[in-house]
Write a protein that holds these residues in place. Structure first.
Motif, PDB file in Angstrom:
ATOM      1  N   ASN A   1       0.598  -1.282  -0.113  1.00  0.00           N
ATOM      2  CA  ASN A   1       0.060  -0.177  -0.140  1.00  0.00           C
ATOM      3  C   ASN A   1       0.809   1.178   0.108  1.00  0.00           C
ATOM      4  OD1 ASN A   1      -2.328  -1.527   0.059  1.00  0.00           O
ATOM      5  ND2 ASN A   1      -2.476  -1.453   2.270  1.00  0.00           N
ATOM      6  N   THR A   2       1.898   1.370   0.727  1.00  0.00           N
ATOM      7  CA  THR A   2       2.562   2.486   0.835  1.00  0.00           C
ATOM      8  C   THR A   2       3.453   2.419  -0.505  1.00  0.00           C
ATOM      9  OG1 THR A   2       3.238   1.824   3.090  1.00  0.00           O
ATOM     10  CG2 THR A   2       4.712   3.461   2.017  1.00  0.00           C
TER      11      THR A   2
ATOM     12  N   LEU B   1       1.949   5.504  -7.358  1.00  0.00           N
ATOM     13  CA  LEU B   1       0.839   6.362  -8.006  1.00  0.00           C
ATOM     14  C   LEU B   1       1.425   7.676  -8.458  1.00  0.00           C
ATOM     15  CD1 LEU B   1      -2.198   6.772  -9.281  1.00  0.00           C
ATOM     16  CD2 LEU B   1      -2.712   7.147  -6.974  1.00  0.00           C
ATOM     17  N   MET B   2       2.270   8.406  -7.567  1.00  0.00           N
ATOM     18  CA  MET B   2       2.584   9.612  -7.511  1.00  0.00           C
ATOM     19  C   MET B   2       3.719   9.638  -8.654  1.00  0.00           C
ATOM     20  SD  MET B   2       3.186  10.693  -3.639  1.00  0.00           S
ATOM     21  CE  MET B   2       4.130  12.317  -4.153  1.00  0.00           C
TER      22      MET B   2
ATOM     23  N   ASN C   1       2.603   1.569  -3.467  1.00  0.00           N
ATOM     24  CA  ASN C   1       1.497   1.752  -4.319  1.00  0.00           C
ATOM     25  C   ASN C   1       1.259   3.323  -4.437  1.00  0.00           C
ATOM     26  OD1 ASN C   1       1.599  -0.694  -5.215  1.00  0.00           O
ATOM     27  ND2 ASN C   1      -0.509  -1.345  -4.071  1.00  0.00           N
ATOM     28  N   GLN C   2       1.219   3.801  -3.244  1.00  0.00           N
ATOM     29  CA  GLN C   2       1.008   5.282  -3.201  1.00  0.00           C
ATOM     30  C   GLN C   2       2.229   6.071  -3.661  1.00  0.00           C
ATOM     31  OE1 GLN C   2       0.177   6.437   0.719  1.00  0.00           O
ATOM     32  NE2 GLN C   2      -1.644   5.088   1.005  1.00  0.00           N
TER      33      GLN C   2
END
Length: 613
Positions: free
Chosen positions: A304-305, A311-312, A307-308
């Motif tokens: 999750n970390t 995404l950026m 992926n964030q």
């Protein structure tokens, strides 16, 4: 002159289109550093999250374990205090026969008051004392109960293994009792201090199970983790999540070995899933506290970390890509347009291109392209006309081969009938022959209706039946909705002729049936010609279906039918042979409904009508 050797990458780069070179440069100069940064950051953040998770899990486990230990030890101390109260032992030792009711009532009041004093509703829910059933206060049912109530219960039977120590009772053994709320219990026998074999009573202390579950839930530092208590028999005493415990219950033998050293969390594979767990025995009990953390929960947190972050980076990369793409597109727009138009030429679309630019090199390419397209279209038109003329000539040659031979046989038939003065039969033959040649001519049209085609075949079969003494039974089973469909003429007669000459006439008895039927499959019309003639060997069928038709007159007729159908409708259409040797042959003619003229309404079923000749 010596030829310079170009490195492989440079050779690949120089062979790319201009737009691809610009975009590849972007990838190399922007994406490669981004990917490197993401990879390095991923390793670093993974280590940090894993370390923090381990630290938090260890701290939470130790804190929860200490809290549970203190809570249980407090209850154990209360049990010891009550057990060691001399007055209780003295009261229970009294002989019921020398025990006045007034004394029993007085003792009941003392015992009730004494036991209730320990019920703080925070750690201890209820204190119970089970006494012999003959006593007056054995039915008091507040704190005092009769032995008879528990004599057959499983938890009481288990207590015989714990004569001199506390027994720890899970809630599932107390379900038959009216406990509100659900409780856990510890119990022990009250023994005669003079004769330890004599059991004077049973002391049981109940405490709220929900309170314990709330406490052990605090040991879960990650959502989806599990903490539970298990006794020495492998039974679940309490759990932070009753659904997860079914999935992540660690086998008892693994727990037994892991608890020996209590070296922290350990890895184990459970149901093909990697998990971490820690187990520790609570002092003075047979209960173990176990915390389970599926590896997936930790990796999901890392994912999750990352992926964030990803995404950026993707958003930034997308913006940069759009800018680079816009610049490359602006620079190569006319070249791309010309390239796309050339691809259309490969697919058979020949269209000129409007030159919207100047007179530069690209403009000259467009002018050359338009000149080339005009020449190709002219040559293709000439080739098409030549092909049409060739196919028309082949059809006429086929008719020239079939008609004189057929006409000769028919005239010979008329001659035989005339010698026998069979006027009616002669009239029928002449009438059928007229219908046959009328369809052949069809006013020079290449397409006729299915009705006319069937009349043509019927006339042919009628004449052949005259020749072969009605040995051929002919049936038409085609829906009326098909009759006005246009199709190329003379596609059924060569097939029916094959069925007669090479099918029915080659049988020993020389008789048979030919059926023509029609149906719809998807967007296609299927005309089937079925006979019960000699049939075709399997190896020959394969050759026919692959287009390897024998070079005989009848074979030429079939080949002409196949080629005309494919020329008009495309390679997806034509004939398919299905045959069993000595049983018969079916020829399926596949034609597209949307290209055959008047298309019937597509329905699931048609009301068929059979015509027998």
């Amino acid at each position: 002159m010596t030829k310079l050797h170009t490195p492989g990458f440079l050779n690949f780069f120089f062979s790319l289109k201009l737009k691809q070179k610009l975009l590849l440069s972007y990838i190399l100069l922007i994406l490669v550093p981004f990917v490197t940064f993401y990879w390095l950051f991923n390793m670093e953040i993974s280590g940090i999250i894993m370390s923090n998770t381990n630290y938090s899990a260890e701290r939470s486990f130790d804190q929860t374990f200490d809290f549970l230990s203190n809570k249980l030890n407090h209850i154990i101390r209360v049990a010891d205090v009550i057990y060691n109260e001399q007055s209780i032992s003295e009261i229970l030792k009294k002989n019921i026969n020398d025990y006045p009711v007034s004394d029993q009532i007085e003792d009941m009041m003392f015992l009730t008051k004494y036991l209730k004093s320990f019920e703080d509703k925070e750690d201890i829910e209820k204190v119970r004392l089970y006494v012999p059933s003959g006593l007056v206060y054995s039915t008091e049912n507040v704190n005092l109960f009769s032995f008879d109530e528990i004599i057959d219960t499983e938890w009481y039977n288990r207590m015989h293994d714990y004569t001199f120590t506390l027994a720890y009772i899970p809630s599932q053994l107390l379900q038959d009792e009216n406990n509100d709320p659900e409780v856990l219990s510890i119990a022990r026998f009250i023994l005669n201090t003079v004769n330890y074999k004599e059991k004077l009573g049973v002391l049981r202390i109940d405490f709220n199970k929900k309170d314990f579950e709330q406490v052990i839930d605090n040991a879960n530092t990650i959502e989806g983790g599990l903490t539970y208590l298990e006794n020495s028999l492998g039974e679940i005493v309490a759990a932070s999540d009753n659904e997860l415990v079914l999935r992540y219950h660690i086998p008892h033998d693994i727990i037994a070995s892991a608890d020996d050293n209590d070296s922290g969390f350990e890895w184990v594979i459970l149901n093909n899933e990697k998990i971490r767990f820690r187990a520790k025995l609570i002092h003075n009990t047979d209960w173990k506290m176990i915390t389970v953390i599926p590896e997936k929960l930790v990796t999901d947190k890392i994912k999750n970390t990352m992926n964030q972050l990803l995404l950026m980076m993707l958003i930034i990369s997308l913006i940069a890509y759009l800018l680079a793409f816009s610049i490359a597109h602006f620079m190569t727009k006319r070249i791309q347009t010309l390239k796309n138009q050339m691809h259309k030429v490969q697919q058979g679309v020949l269209e000129p291109l409007m030159n919207t630019g100047g007179n530069d090199e690209i403009g000259e390419l467009i002018l050359d392209y338009n000149y080339m397209i005009s020449k190709i279209k002219l040559l293709m038109e000439e080739q098409y006309q030549s092909g049409q003329r060739l196919k028309a000539a082949e059809l006429k040659v086929l008719q020239a081969q079939i008609n004189p031979h057929f006409l000769y046989n028919t005239l010979e038939l008329i001659n035989r009938l005339s010698k026998k003065n069979k006027v009616c039969e002669i009239d029928e033959v002449i009438h059928s022959l007229t219908k046959f040649y009328r369809t052949n001519l069809s006013k020079g049209e290449d397409f006729i209706t299915l009705r006319e085609e069937l009349e043509h075949v019927s006339a042919y079969v009628s004449i052949q039946n005259m020749r072969f003494r009605n040995k051929i039974k002919f049936e038409i089973n085609v829906p009326d909705e098909f009759m006005d469909i246009l199709l190329p003429k003379i596609i059924l007669q060569p097939i029916v002729e094959n069925s007669i000459i090479h099918g029915i006439m080659e049988k020993d008895e020389g008789t048979g049936i030919i059926r023509i039927s029609g149906s719809i499959e998807g967007d296609n019309m299927i005309l089937s010609v079925q006979d019960n003639g000699k049939g075709i060997p399997e190896n020959i069928i394969e050759k026919i279906n692959y287009g390897q038709i024998l070079d005989s007159k009848s074979g030429y007729g079939i080949k002409n039918v196949v080629e005309r159908i494919k020329l008009i409708y495309g390679d997806a259409y034509g004939l398919e042979y299905i045959s069993k040797y000595n049983e018969g042959t079916t020829v399926r003619i596949k034609l597209p409904l949307n290209k055959t003229g008047n298309m019937p309404e597509k329905t699931e079923h048609f009301q068929n009508k059979s015509v027998i000749y």
